[in-house]
Design a protein around this motif. Structure first.
Motif, PDB file in Angstrom:
ATOM      1  N   LEU A 137     -63.159 -36.206  11.752  1.00  0.00           N
ATOM      2  CA  LEU A 137     -63.516 -35.597  13.032  1.00  0.00           C
ATOM      3  C   LEU A 137     -64.001 -34.169  12.826  1.00  0.00           C
ATOM      4  N   ARG A 138     -64.439 -33.546  13.917  1.00  0.00           N
ATOM      5  CA  ARG A 138     -64.902 -32.161  13.851  1.00  0.00           C
ATOM      6  C   ARG A 138     -63.712 -31.233  13.623  1.00  0.00           C
ATOM      7  N   ILE A 139     -63.842 -30.269  12.725  1.00  0.00           N
ATOM      8  CA  ILE A 139     -62.774 -29.303  12.486  1.00  0.00           C
ATOM      9  C   ILE A 139     -62.577 -28.453  13.736  1.00  0.00           C
ATOM     10  N   CYS A 140     -61.306 -28.201  14.111  1.00  0.00           N
ATOM     11  CA  CYS A 140     -61.039 -27.421  15.319  1.00  0.00           C
ATOM     12  C   CYS A 140     -61.145 -25.919  15.016  1.00  0.00           C
ATOM     13  N   GLU A 141     -61.204 -25.127  16.070  1.00  0.00           N
ATOM     14  CA  GLU A 141     -61.381 -23.677  15.906  1.00  0.00           C
ATOM     15  C   GLU A 141     -60.204 -23.047  15.167  1.00  0.00           C
ATOM     16  N   ASP A 142     -59.003 -23.536  15.451  1.00  0.00           N
ATOM     17  CA  ASP A 142     -57.837 -22.946  14.790  1.00  0.00           C
ATOM     18  C   ASP A 142     -57.850 -23.239  13.291  1.00  0.00           C
ATOM     19  N   CYS A 143     -58.134 -24.481  12.913  1.00  0.00           N
ATOM     20  CA  CYS A 143     -58.190 -24.816  11.482  1.00  0.00           C
ATOM     21  C   CYS A 143     -59.316 -24.049  10.800  1.00  0.00           C
ATOM     22  N   HIS A 144     -60.427 -23.873  11.504  1.00  0.00           N
ATOM     23  CA  HIS A 144     -61.543 -23.104  10.954  1.00  0.00           C
ATOM     24  C   HIS A 144     -61.102 -21.669  10.680  1.00  0.00           C
ATOM     25  N   SER A 145     -60.371 -21.091  11.623  1.00  0.00           N
ATOM     26  CA  SER A 145     -59.870 -19.728  11.452  1.00  0.00           C
ATOM     27  C   SER A 145     -58.853 -19.658  10.315  1.00  0.00           C
ATOM     28  N   ALA A 146     -57.991 -20.667  10.247  1.00  0.00           N
ATOM     29  CA  ALA A 146     -56.967 -20.695   9.197  1.00  0.00           C
ATOM     30  C   ALA A 146     -57.593 -20.826   7.813  1.00  0.00           C
ATOM     31  N   MET A 147     -58.631 -21.638   7.698  1.00  0.00           N
ATOM     32  CA  MET A 147     -59.288 -21.823   6.396  1.00  0.00           C
ATOM     33  C   MET A 147     -59.921 -20.519   5.903  1.00  0.00           C
ATOM     34  N   LYS A 148     -60.482 -19.766   6.821  1.00  0.00           N
ATOM     35  CA  LYS A 148     -61.054 -18.473   6.419  1.00  0.00           C
ATOM     36  C   LYS A 148     -59.964 -17.566   5.861  1.00  0.00           C
ATOM     37  N   ALA A 149     -58.828 -17.542   6.541  1.00  0.00           N
ATOM     38  CA  ALA A 149     -57.725 -16.679   6.095  1.00  0.00           C
ATOM     39  C   ALA A 149     -57.145 -17.160   4.766  1.00  0.00           C
ATOM     40  N   ARG A 164     -65.603 -30.828   4.686  1.00  0.00           N
ATOM     41  CA  ARG A 164     -66.675 -31.627   5.298  1.00  0.00           C
ATOM     42  C   ARG A 164     -66.104 -32.329   6.507  1.00  0.00           C
ATOM     43  N   ASP A 165     -66.598 -31.978   7.694  1.00  0.00           N
ATOM     44  CA  ASP A 165     -66.115 -32.668   8.890  1.00  0.00           C
ATOM     45  C   ASP A 165     -67.119 -33.737   9.295  1.00  0.00           C
ATOM     46  N   ARG A 166     -67.037 -34.192  10.533  1.00  0.00           N
ATOM     47  CA  ARG A 166     -67.865 -35.317  10.961  1.00  0.00           C
ATOM     48  C   ARG A 166     -69.359 -35.034  10.863  1.00  0.00           C
ATOM     49  N   SER A 167     -69.748 -33.787  10.973  1.00  0.00           N
ATOM     50  CA  SER A 167     -71.179 -33.504  11.056  1.00  0.00           C
ATOM     51  C   SER A 167     -71.729 -32.577   9.988  1.00  0.00           C
ATOM     52  N   ARG A 168     -70.881 -31.782   9.307  1.00  0.00           N
ATOM     53  CA  ARG A 168     -71.442 -30.818   8.371  1.00  0.00           C
ATOM     54  C   ARG A 168     -70.376 -30.282   7.420  1.00  0.00           C
ATOM     55  N   PHE A 169     -70.824 -29.433   6.490  1.00  0.00           N
ATOM     56  CA  PHE A 169     -69.929 -28.777   5.539  1.00  0.00           C
ATOM     57  C   PHE A 169     -69.615 -27.358   5.991  1.00  0.00           C
ATOM     58  N   HIS A 170     -68.395 -26.936   5.670  1.00  0.00           N
ATOM     59  CA  HIS A 170     -67.985 -25.547   5.838  1.00  0.00           C
ATOM     60  C   HIS A 170     -67.458 -25.076   4.486  1.00  0.00           C
ATOM     61  N   THR A 171     -68.066 -24.049   3.934  1.00  0.00           N
ATOM     62  CA  THR A 171     -67.595 -23.487   2.666  1.00  0.00           C
ATOM     63  C   THR A 171     -66.991 -22.123   2.945  1.00  0.00           C
ATOM     64  N   PHE A 172     -65.678 -22.007   2.719  1.00  0.00           N
ATOM     65  CA  PHE A 172     -64.940 -20.782   3.020  1.00  0.00           C
ATOM     66  C   PHE A 172     -64.723 -19.997   1.730  1.00  0.00           C
ATOM     67  N   ILE A 173     -65.217 -18.761   1.695  1.00  0.00           N
ATOM     68  CA  ILE A 173     -65.057 -17.887   0.534  1.00  0.00           C
ATOM     69  C   ILE A 173     -64.725 -16.484   1.031  1.00  0.00           C
ATOM     70  N   ALA A 174     -63.633 -15.928   0.516  1.00  0.00           N
ATOM     71  CA  ALA A 174     -63.237 -14.542   0.810  1.00  0.00           C
ATOM     72  C   ALA A 174     -63.215 -14.252   2.308  1.00  0.00           C
TER      73      ALA A 174
END
Length: 542
Positions: free
Chosen positions: A499-511, A523-533
């Protein structure tokens, strides 16, 4: 002549010639032999409309005494298997006095095609001997039925058979399984294996490699494969464009598209979907609109439902919700749930409850009871705005209509094994250790990374503390915690979610990427998110 026509895409001419052969000048009868029947039956297997004709030919086979012939029997099994008439196919198979690899493989393929993978497995295990085609049929059957782990297991079993070597179809199927699972290590191993065994990288294999690397988060490796191809076909170009698109690299995707056009390669429907998605995920609204409205004029492509879906997604992500809604209403075909989901998700992101309610009413007028997923999204929209009475009403309506939402699940590959997590998982054998690790992670990112829980998407009316607890156990957080405790410091962590990553998980991954100094790829349902620093490749636009 019957044989020649049986090999053409439209084999009806074979059947016409067969009739001429039987009734020359209306009176002369020419006896068909085993070769004639073989090719006529092959022609009948090409289209489902020829099934009745094929049964008549089968009757003639019995009447003329050719039912015991191995080649004619194989053609009959293939006929019924190709048309998913497995009762007939199984009966022919059971009555054959002799069988060979082709007989067994045809029946196995028939069961995989009609979805009876259990019966296909049973037959496959009983086969006296197997060749590369037999293995390819079984591996592809697993992939088609989305049993990707089984496909990898089957491939590994094949490697243990010294009598056969994987063919192109096997490699393409198993690379597809790796792509869906995000099994990068296994995908890389297969690539090395192909190089060591001298397997030629055909356009199909190159396309599968690009797709595998892109979907496993290594767009750089996908680009290396793409750059190393001497002559690229449409599928290769499309795979590269789609890979760049899912990584949010809109500019690069458009550049590859421009290079493709420069080499005189004409795009098809799938290519355009990749280009439009690239524009959508990178906020290139004007470029996307220009391409969409020029489809027919430039390339003779009439926009299909999927293209309109990209258009709606493009406008919705950019916050142009009214324009997106008007585009939906003006579509020449009925929108599907994917389109409504894109629009309703944007309503939630932009807090537009009024438009969300209008959309649900519009859906109900079109076809009451359809598009059940729209109710799930409206419920989530109300929950994000704290309108709990409305949430209860929608959930009751969903219960009456027996509408269910898909549970979120995440996958992570550790040492070649793929681990699956559900929200608040209790089934993983190391779940207690994982929960302890996750508690430690959440505390550290709160103290050191400035992470603050985003609880407005919790779908239940809970206290703030209970909401924070609920979002802490999302499947992607559990997968990342497992990755942190199972991998060497400094190595990337790759997670794949349905499924699509939620806003909270997105924020947590950045941290987490900042505090633990790890590259995290989701990789969620529609795209990739690469979290660095502490930053994401999507620049918070997704």
């Amino acid at each position: 002549m019957i044989q020649a026509y049986s090999k053409t895409p439209t084999s009806q001419e074979s059947l016409y010639l067969f009739q001429q052969m039987l009734f020359l000048d209306g009176s002369t009868f020419a006896n068909p032999d085993k070769y004639t029947f073989n090719f006529v039956i092959t022609a009948c297997s090409c289209e489902s409309t020829f099934f009745g004709y094929g049964q008549n030919v089968h009757a003639m086979v019995l009447k003329n005494g050719y039912d015991s012939n191995l080649f004619v029997g194989n053609s009959l099994v293939n006929l019924y298997a190709s048309l998913s008439r497995m009762v007939n196919g199984q009966r022919v198979f059971d009555e054959m006095p002799y069988r060979d690899i082709i007989t067994w493989t045809s029946l196995v393929r028939g069961y995989t095609m009609c979805g009876d993978i259990v019966k296909a497995e049973e037959l496959f295990l009983k086969m006296p001997e197997k060749n590369d085609v037999s293995w390819a049929v079984m591996v592809a059957g697993y992939v088609v039925r989305e049993l990707y782990s089984n496909a990898l297991t089957c491939f590994n079993d094949m490697l243990g058979d010294d009598k056969v070597r994987p063919n192109e179809a096997v490699f393409v199927s198993v690379l597809s399984a790796c792509a869906h699972l995000g099994a990068l290590d296994q995908g890389k191993w297969i690539h090395v294996f192909m190089d060591k065994t001298g397997t030629l990288e055909s356009p199909n294999i190159s396309t599968a490699l690009i797709d595998m690397y892109a979907k496993c988060g290594r767009i750089d490796c996908a680009k290396q494969v793409f750059d190393g191809i001497g002559k690229r076909d449409l599928h290769t170009w499309t795979s590269m464009i789609s890979g760049l698109s899912m990584h949010g690299l809109g500019k690069e995707a458009l550049e590859v598209f421009s290079d493709m056009l420069g080499e005189g390669v004409k795009p098809d429907n799938i290519t355009i979907l990749g280009v439009l998605n690239a524009c959508s995920h990178s906020g290139r609204v004007e470029e996307g609109l220009s391409i969409f409205y020029d489809l027919e004029r430039l390339w003779g492509i009439v926009p299909k439902l999927e293209h309109y879906g990209c258009l709606i997604d493009l406008l919705s992500r950019a916050g142009r919700l009214e324009s997106a809604f008007e585009a939906v209403k003006s579509m020449p075909m009925e929108p599907d749930i994917v389109i409504w989901r894109a629009l309703l998700s944007a309503c939630r992101v932009h807090g537009n409850v009024g438009l969300g309610e209008r959309i649900i009413k519009y859906i109900a007028q079109l076809n009451p009871g359809s598009h059940g997923g729209g109710y799930v999204l409206l419920s989530n929209l109300y929950a994000s705005m704290g309108q709990w009475d409305s949430v209860i009403k929608v959930r009751k309506a969903m219960s009456q209509k027996e509408i269910k939402s898909s549970p979120g699940c995440s996958y992570i590959e550790i040492d070649g094994a793929v681990h699956e997590f559900l929200a608040a998982d209790r089934l993983h054998p190391k779940i207690l250790e994982i929960n302890n690790k996750l508690n430690e992670v959440m505390k550290r990112i709160s103290l050191e990374g400035g992470y603050l829980p985003i609880t407005n998407q919790v779908l239940f009316d809970l206290s703030e503390e209970e909401k924070e607890q609920a979002i802490s156990w999302h499947s992607e957080k559990l997968a990342v915690a497992f990755g942190l405790m199972s991998t060497v410091e400094g190595t990337p962590i790759r997670v794949f979610k349905n499924l699509r990553i939620c806003e909270d998980c997105h924020s947590a991954m950045k941290a987490i990427s900042q505090v633990f100094e790890r590259e995290i790829v989701v990789r969620d349902r529609s795209r990739f998110h690469t979290f660095i620093a502490g930053k994401c490749s999507c620049t918070d636009f997704w």
